[in-house]
Design an enzyme around this catalytic site. Structure first.
Site, PDB file in Angstrom:
ATOM      1  N   LYS A   1       0.882  -1.183   0.000  1.00  0.00           N
ATOM      2  CA  LYS A   1       0.000   0.000   0.000  1.00  0.00           C
ATOM      3  C   LYS A   1       0.909   1.219   0.000  1.00  0.00           C
ATOM      4  O   LYS A   1       0.885   2.060   0.893  1.00  0.00           O
ATOM      5  CB  LYS A   1      -0.923  -0.069   1.224  1.00  0.00           C
ATOM      6  CG  LYS A   1      -2.013   0.974   1.264  1.00  0.00           C
ATOM      7  CD  LYS A   1      -3.117   0.756   0.236  1.00  0.00           C
ATOM      8  CE  LYS A   1      -4.088   1.927   0.245  1.00  0.00           C
ATOM      9  NZ  LYS A   1      -5.044   1.868  -0.886  1.00  0.00           N
TER      10      LYS A   1
ATOM     11  N   ASP B   1      -2.496 -12.332   5.204  1.00  0.00           N
ATOM     12  CA  ASP B   1      -3.559 -13.015   5.943  1.00  0.00           C
ATOM     13  C   ASP B   1      -4.881 -12.868   5.200  1.00  0.00           C
ATOM     14  O   ASP B   1      -5.600 -13.842   4.956  1.00  0.00           O
ATOM     15  CB  ASP B   1      -3.663 -12.409   7.348  1.00  0.00           C
ATOM     16  CG  ASP B   1      -4.769 -13.048   8.167  1.00  0.00           C
ATOM     17  OD1 ASP B   1      -4.866 -14.294   8.153  1.00  0.00           O
ATOM     18  OD2 ASP B   1      -5.538 -12.311   8.816  1.00  0.00           O
TER      19      ASP B   1
HETATM   20  C1  IPM Z   1      -3.891 -17.604   9.747  1.00  0.00           C
HETATM   21  C2  IPM Z   1      -4.801 -17.286  10.885  1.00  0.00           C
HETATM   22  C3  IPM Z   1      -3.978 -16.678  12.018  1.00  0.00           C
HETATM   23  C4  IPM Z   1      -3.355 -15.412  11.471  1.00  0.00           C
HETATM   24  C5  IPM Z   1      -4.793 -16.389  13.295  1.00  0.00           C
HETATM   25  C6  IPM Z   1      -5.434 -17.647  13.828  1.00  0.00           C
HETATM   26  C7  IPM Z   1      -3.970 -15.725  14.345  1.00  0.00           C
HETATM   27  O1  IPM Z   1      -5.827 -16.444  10.466  1.00  0.00           O
HETATM   28  O2  IPM Z   1      -2.962 -18.425   9.941  1.00  0.00           O
HETATM   29  O3  IPM Z   1      -4.083 -17.048   8.669  1.00  0.00           O
HETATM   30  O4  IPM Z   1      -4.000 -14.359  11.427  1.00  0.00           O
HETATM   31  O5  IPM Z   1      -2.196 -15.474  11.072  1.00  0.00           O
HETATM   32 MG    MG Z   2      -5.848 -16.050   8.376  1.00  0.00          MG
END
Ligand code: IPM
Ligand code: MG
Length: 361
Positions: A195, A251
């Site tokens: 970004k 994520d």
């Molecule tokens: C992932 C999950 C994790 C993250 C959570 C459970 C903390 O969403 O592995 O993508 O955000 O990394």
């Molecule tokens: Mg995740």
């Protein structure tokens, strides 16, 4: 070869899917002449219930003592589970973040592939899905917003929360190098997602990625803003080979990419450090609503075990055999509930494991 594997069955459907992955690993070891030594450790809610914390020093030591870690999933229902009444640093997810940091697992590889056999499950228009896609999301996993300083305070009666997004150039460089190395073995294209029109951390990201790119003349680099990338993933997913991005963007984009395949229950992941060591887990969560019912899809965990054989043990042939077994069983029309479609036969989690194990020869 002797394979030392630490398993984290975890919470929700975790224990069921890890049990099926072990079935496949055992059969593979039997066919190819390997010995597997398993150690199980507790993490997440399962560890909270026994030790009061989501990750213990002993568990970290057991993970470090192995060649690789195979994980199911951790966490529970965030609205009803008592784990979520605990302070944030004692909740299940803190265990996962803790082990990623403790083992320095900075490179998270999340392949998103549209399987021909599952094209019907793809929610995109047919003219898009018929082109297929096969991308690798490379997510930085030990920096950024997840690990920056955070606090919640009250000033003059106003509650205020702060999270900080920090990257230094070394953190960016090492994940970029992994991204380009992997792109070189694939179709030779890196899309670096940031970004940079708003964030300083993204502007540094872009600069460092460009510096790394100079060492890879055979790889094409393009930059894409994260909001545009979210849109392109549903408009034209076939354009992507390697997506290289920071923790939070990765994520979000990896969940989106997995949904575009139509089957989050199929997607594996590997989290690697600078050595051959890695932690392998499905990209999906613990699905507490279907836990213990023997209906979960174990394939993402089984494909994660295949990635483990490939990346941590250099056992490509064995990994190929598992991936081929998955394709064959799908071609024969067997499906777990999440990927069920007309004309196929619905099978349980454990039956899917058996069918796959039978295919390994
Ligand atoms: C992932 C999950 C994790 C993250 C959570 C459970 C903390 O969403 O592995 O993508 O955000 O990394
Ligand atoms: Mg995740």
């Amino acid at each position: 070869m002797e394979l030392k594997i630490t398993c984290i069955p975890g919470d929700g459907i975790g224990p069921e899917i890890v049990a099926e992955a072990k079935k496949i690993l055992n059969k593979t070891a039997e066919c190819y002449g390997h010995q597997i030594i398993y150690t199980d450790i507790l993490m997440g809610g399962a560890s909270i219930d026994v030790h009061g914390v989501p990750l213990t020093e002993e568990a970290i030591a057991a993970a470090k003592a192995a060649d690789a870690v195979l994980m199911g999933s951790i966490g529970g229902d965030t609205t009803t589970s008592p784990w979520y009444k605990l302070p944030p640093n004692l909740r299940p997810e803190a265990g996962l973040l803790g082990i990623r940091k403790a083992l320095n697992l900075f490179a998270n590889l999340r392949p998103a592939i549209l399987y021909k056999e599952l094209a019907q499950a793809c929610p995109l228009k047919e003219e898009i899905s018929e082109q297929g896609f096969d991308m690798m999301i490379m997510r930085e996993l030990t920096g950024g917003l997840y690990f920056g300083e955070r606090k919640t305070v009250e000033e003059n009666g106003i509650r205020k929360a702060t999270d900080t997004l920090v990257y230094d150039e070394n953190e960016i460089r090492r994940i970029a190098i992994k991204g380009f190395d992997i792109a070189k073995k694939r179709r030779g294209k890196v899309t670096s997602v940031d970004k940079a029109n708003v964030l300083d951390s993204s502007r540094l990201w872009r600069t460092v990625v460009e510096e790394v790119a100079k060492d890879y003349p055979e790889v094409t680099l393009e930059h894409m803003l994260v909001d545009n990338c979210a849109m392109q993933l549903v408009k034209d997913p076939a354009q992507f080979d390697v997506i290289l991005t920071e923790n939070m963007f990765g994520d979000i984009l990896s969940d989106e990419a997995s949904m575009v395949t139509g089957s989050i229950g199929m997607l594996a992941s590997a989290s690697l450090n600078d050595t051959k060591f890695g932690l392998y887990e499905p990209s999906h969560g613990s699905a507490p609503d279907i836990a213990g019912k023997d209906i979960a899809n174990p394939i993402a965990t089984i494909l994660s075990a295949a990635m483990m054989l490939r990346y941590s043990f250099d056992l490509d042939q064995e990994a190929d055999a598992i991936e081929q077994a998955v394709k064959d069983v799908l071609k024969e029309g067997f499906r777990t509930a999440d990927i069920m479609s007309k004309g196929c036969e619905q099978v349980s989690c454990s039956r899917m494991g058996e069918l796959l194990a039978e295919k390994i020869k």
